[in-house]
Motif scaffolding. Sequence first.
Motif, short mmCIF file in Angstrom:
data_model
loop_
_atom_site.label_atom_id
_atom_site.label_comp_id
_atom_site.label_asym_id
_atom_site.label_seq_id
_atom_site.Cartn_x
_atom_site.Cartn_y
_atom_site.Cartn_z
N ARG A 1 -7.06 -4.52 -5.06
CA ARG A 1 -6.89 -3.08 -4.93
C ARG A 1 -7.97 -2.39 -5.75
NH1 ARG A 1 -1.12 -1.77 -7.46
NH2 ARG A 1 -1.86 0.34 -6.99
N TYR B 1 -10.89 -3.81 -3.25
CA TYR B 1 -9.95 -4.14 -2.17
C TYR B 1 -10.73 -4.91 -1.12
CZ TYR B 1 -7.42 -3.64 2.21
OH TYR B 1 -6.82 -3.90 3.41
N TYR C 1 -11.87 4.77 1.40
CA TYR C 1 -12.32 4.21 0.13
C TYR C 1 -13.60 4.90 -0.32
CZ TYR C 1 -8.73 0.68 0.44
OH TYR C 1 -7.51 0.06 0.50
#
Length: 273
Positions: A13, A44, A82
Amino acid sequence: MDPEKTAPFELGRGEDACLLLHGFTGSPWDVRPLGEALAARGLYVRAIQLPGHGSTPDALLRVSHRDWWQAASQALLSLRDYRRTFVAGLSMGALLSLRLAADFPERVHGLALVAPALRFKGPHMWLLKRLRHYGLLERVKPWVLKTGTDLSDPAVLAEAPILPAFPSARLQDMWELQDEVMRSLHRVRCPALVAVAEQDHVVDPAGGPVLVRGLTASAHVRFISLKDGFHIIPRDKGGPLLSSEVGHFFDRLREAEASPASPELSPPRPAAG
């Protein structure tokens, strides 16, 4: 092939993500050690299973390079939330990674190209590529049998999931991907690490320097040549060094976001293998 071994996976993560792409006739199993190392560094990690892979030879009859490209591009777009996204690919996965960077420059912040399948090894494959438009291979030898995979470590080889055969027609797709990548190299702008195995029996490691020279628009290129291990580098004896190099390379890119200056393009240089 064991479906538990060949299944896609997600690890770790963090604010940054890495998409992992395996090679032709391979599976996410081949790249898992690299994924675990990157997850341990705070990324991640998502490894997908490319269409037609990880199950039976017949499954590859129903797919083409277009299906592999679609799966890779959809996986990249799924990581849009992200902060930064990196892509690491093994063999054919490295070719798909390059296409992603060329077509989605705003989404790919760095590449790790492991044993890129830019050229197959040996004069036999060179000749077949030159004769591909005549369809001779598919008529004379519709299936290519496999008795193993290119790993030097006998313990790892004993547990490796191996597809026993594949349709020779899929080599046409590999050759098409190789040509597409060569046409699009000049559009890749993100930093890239290129890693080859000197003892690779599947792809020609000389294709690594060819990529480095072709990535003329890339902000920074690093080249490493590993002395230990064969084609499936992440699972082989050179795997720990590869994971360290890729992890350090991505870490530098993540840290560089705080600095407005981009690293200069560097010439090919070997790492201690």
